[in-house]
Design an enzyme around this catalytic site. Sequence first.
Site, mmCIF file in Angstrom:
data_model
loop_
_atom_site.group_PDB
_atom_site.id
_atom_site.type_symbol
_atom_site.label_atom_id
_atom_site.label_comp_id
_atom_site.label_asym_id
_atom_site.label_seq_id
_atom_site.Cartn_x
_atom_site.Cartn_y
_atom_site.Cartn_z
ATOM 1 N N CYS A 112 -10.702 -5.044 -6.709
ATOM 2 C CA CYS A 112 -10.477 -4.476 -5.373
ATOM 3 C C CYS A 112 -11.517 -3.431 -4.985
ATOM 4 O O CYS A 112 -11.661 -3.101 -3.813
ATOM 5 C CB CYS A 112 -9.087 -3.856 -5.288
ATOM 6 S SG CYS A 112 -7.797 -5.037 -5.634
ATOM 7 N N HIS A 248 -8.114 1.289 0.633
ATOM 8 C CA HIS A 248 -7.764 -0.049 0.159
ATOM 9 C C HIS A 248 -6.327 -0.332 0.560
ATOM 10 O O HIS A 248 -5.453 0.532 0.443
ATOM 11 C CB HIS A 248 -7.913 -0.099 -1.366
ATOM 12 C CG HIS A 248 -7.463 -1.390 -1.956
ATOM 13 N ND1 HIS A 248 -7.834 -2.610 -1.442
ATOM 14 C CD2 HIS A 248 -6.666 -1.665 -3.023
ATOM 15 C CE1 HIS A 248 -7.281 -3.567 -2.161
ATOM 16 N NE2 HIS A 248 -6.562 -3.026 -3.122
ATOM 17 N N ASN A 278 -2.800 -7.508 0.599
ATOM 18 C CA ASN A 278 -3.860 -7.000 -0.271
ATOM 19 C C ASN A 278 -4.940 -8.073 -0.402
ATOM 20 O O ASN A 278 -4.708 -9.117 -1.004
ATOM 21 C CB ASN A 278 -3.265 -6.645 -1.638
ATOM 22 C CG ASN A 278 -4.295 -6.075 -2.604
ATOM 23 O OD1 ASN A 278 -5.495 -6.124 -2.359
ATOM 24 N ND2 ASN A 278 -3.818 -5.529 -3.705
HETATM 25 O O1 UT7 Z 1 -5.023 -3.842 -5.373
HETATM 26 C C1 UT7 Z 1 -5.077 -3.457 -6.688
HETATM 27 C C2 UT7 Z 1 -4.121 -2.422 -7.006
HETATM 28 N N1 UT7 Z 1 -2.773 -2.920 -6.875
HETATM 29 C C3 UT7 Z 1 -1.852 -2.091 -6.476
HETATM 30 O O2 UT7 Z 1 -2.171 -0.992 -6.134
HETATM 31 C C4 UT7 Z 1 -0.428 -2.540 -6.511
HETATM 32 C C5 UT7 Z 1 0.394 -1.430 -7.108
HETATM 33 N N2 UT7 Z 1 1.790 -1.737 -7.252
HETATM 34 C C6 UT7 Z 1 2.636 -1.899 -6.216
HETATM 35 O O3 UT7 Z 1 2.231 -1.930 -5.078
HETATM 36 C C7 UT7 Z 1 4.120 -1.953 -6.516
HETATM 37 O O4 UT7 Z 1 4.345 -1.579 -7.845
HETATM 38 C C8 UT7 Z 1 4.760 -3.341 -6.243
HETATM 39 C C9 UT7 Z 1 4.818 -3.595 -4.750
HETATM 40 C C10 UT7 Z 1 3.972 -4.427 -6.946
HETATM 41 C C11 UT7 Z 1 6.194 -3.341 -6.764
HETATM 42 O O5 UT7 Z 1 6.933 -2.288 -6.204
HETATM 43 P P1 UT7 Z 1 7.795 -1.288 -7.120
HETATM 44 O O6 UT7 Z 1 8.459 -0.369 -6.223
HETATM 45 O O7 UT7 Z 1 6.872 -0.735 -8.154
HETATM 46 O O8 UT7 Z 1 8.871 -2.263 -7.732
HETATM 47 P P2 UT7 Z 1 9.169 -2.596 -9.254
HETATM 48 O O9 UT7 Z 1 8.073 -3.443 -9.831
HETATM 49 O O10 UT7 Z 1 9.549 -1.352 -9.979
HETATM 50 O O11 UT7 Z 1 10.455 -3.500 -9.079
HETATM 51 C C12 UT7 Z 1 11.660 -2.992 -8.522
HETATM 52 C C13 UT7 Z 1 12.671 -4.119 -8.443
HETATM 53 C C14 UT7 Z 1 12.811 -4.901 -9.734
HETATM 54 O O12 UT7 Z 1 14.162 -5.244 -9.878
HETATM 55 P P3 UT7 Z 1 15.129 -4.398 -10.861
HETATM 56 O O13 UT7 Z 1 14.502 -4.500 -12.220
HETATM 57 O O14 UT7 Z 1 15.126 -3.004 -10.311
HETATM 58 O O15 UT7 Z 1 16.440 -5.106 -10.745
HETATM 59 C C15 UT7 Z 1 12.005 -6.148 -9.482
HETATM 60 O O16 UT7 Z 1 12.457 -7.239 -10.230
HETATM 61 O O17 UT7 Z 1 12.262 -5.054 -7.445
HETATM 62 C C16 UT7 Z 1 12.268 -6.380 -8.002
HETATM 63 N N3 UT7 Z 1 11.230 -7.169 -7.336
HETATM 64 C C17 UT7 Z 1 11.447 -7.858 -6.208
HETATM 65 N N4 UT7 Z 1 12.532 -8.006 -5.439
HETATM 66 C C18 UT7 Z 1 12.418 -8.753 -4.332
HETATM 67 C C19 UT7 Z 1 9.936 -7.310 -7.698
HETATM 68 N N5 UT7 Z 1 9.295 -8.099 -6.815
HETATM 69 C C20 UT7 Z 1 10.223 -8.457 -5.885
HETATM 70 C C21 UT7 Z 1 10.162 -9.238 -4.714
HETATM 71 N N6 UT7 Z 1 11.286 -9.346 -3.974
HETATM 72 N N7 UT7 Z 1 9.032 -9.833 -4.304
#
Ligand code: UT7
Length: 321
Positions: A112, A248, A278
């Site tokens: 990225c 970004h 993204n």
């Molecule tokens: O470009 C390069 C750099 N990349 C980034 O900067 C991305 C950085 N990361 C992020 O943007 C975020 O971490 C994400 C958007 C990828 C995820 O958001 P989060 O708030 O960190 O969520 P999480 O991974 O902690 O997941 C929270 C919950 C989980 O469920 P439980 O374990 O709490 O029951 C996941 O299984 O959300 C669930 N989950 C989803 N639910 C619905 C994960 N993906 C999804 C989804 N739809 N697509």
Amino acid sequence: MYSRIAGTGRYLPERILTNAELERMVETSDEWIRSRTGIERRHIAADNELTSDLAYQAALAAMEAAGIGPQDLELIVTGTTTPDQIFPNLACLLQQKLGVHGTPAIAVEAACSGFLYGLSVADKFMRSGEAKYALVVGAETLSRITDWTSRDTCVLFGDGAGAVVLEASETPGIVATHLGADGHYGDLLYVPTGPSRRNPVPARDDGFIHMRGNEVFKVAVRTLGGVAEDVLAKAGLGKDEVDWLIPHQANIRIIQATAKRLDLPMERVVLTVQDHGNTSAASVPMALDVAIRDGRIQRGQLLLLEAFGGGLTWGSALVRY
Ligand code: UT7
């Protein structure tokens, strides 16, 4: 000698994939995607569109805005993590499409941060007087390395290309750039496939993006504020002098955290994450082009560009537009 932005361009594939469509593909919801990421839709390349095609269209738009033709270019730099093929590199393929011969064609791979890495490379060429006009492009077809069965990643990414024409100038222009990386975080965000690993093909060689999203999120928030402050310190400028933050576009919550650390209201932040998702190396130059073309960014204003991604890599640039 310095470099300045003479023109910008972008290209987005026609097909738009909405959150509602994703709801029918994996177990997710429009509400989750919007509230956790800020993304509402993303563009997806047509089957016959390659990263070099997207890069070519963005380059044409940037050259038109700069009032130059391909024959004026003396340097081509591309940033991508989804090249058409292993080699020729994307910059060579783009050079061929543009009908140019002989210019250096440098492809930077910094995920990225690829555009900011490329911008920094091109700026250094121009500062040393080696080129009068340079083309810097960030282009991606991330849809080709997205696992469309994994809700953890498939809701996040999109395709597109953004381009900038740099022109040699006696005044800056690009005031300062600042790059960094920490390879020790490599296993937080990666694609396992690569030619040298195919001996034998490892079981997890699936060719898709893998991300420990939550951990990347935390490192991104921690790093990006510092990255912005580093480039300001390098230029001897204060954060109150920044007119626009062009970050970004990975996640609106990361962008909000960076803006807060800079004491910058969100009205001074260019946001495209809702429309583009993204797009890795394409994200910053596309956002820049959006805000230049809609008239928000004016000549003379101070722009802070920053990116963060796989590697982990990061970069920032202060630009007097
Ligand atoms: O470009 C390069 C750099 N990349 C980034 O900067 C991305 C950085 N990361 C992020 O943007 C975020 O971490 C994400 C958007 C990828 C995820 O958001 P989060 O708030 O960190 O969520 P999480 O991974 O902690 O997941 C929270 C919950 C989980 O469920 P439980 O374990 O709490 O029951 C996941 O299984 O959300 C669930 N989950 C989803 N639910 C619905 C994960 N993906 C999804 C989804 N739809 N697509």
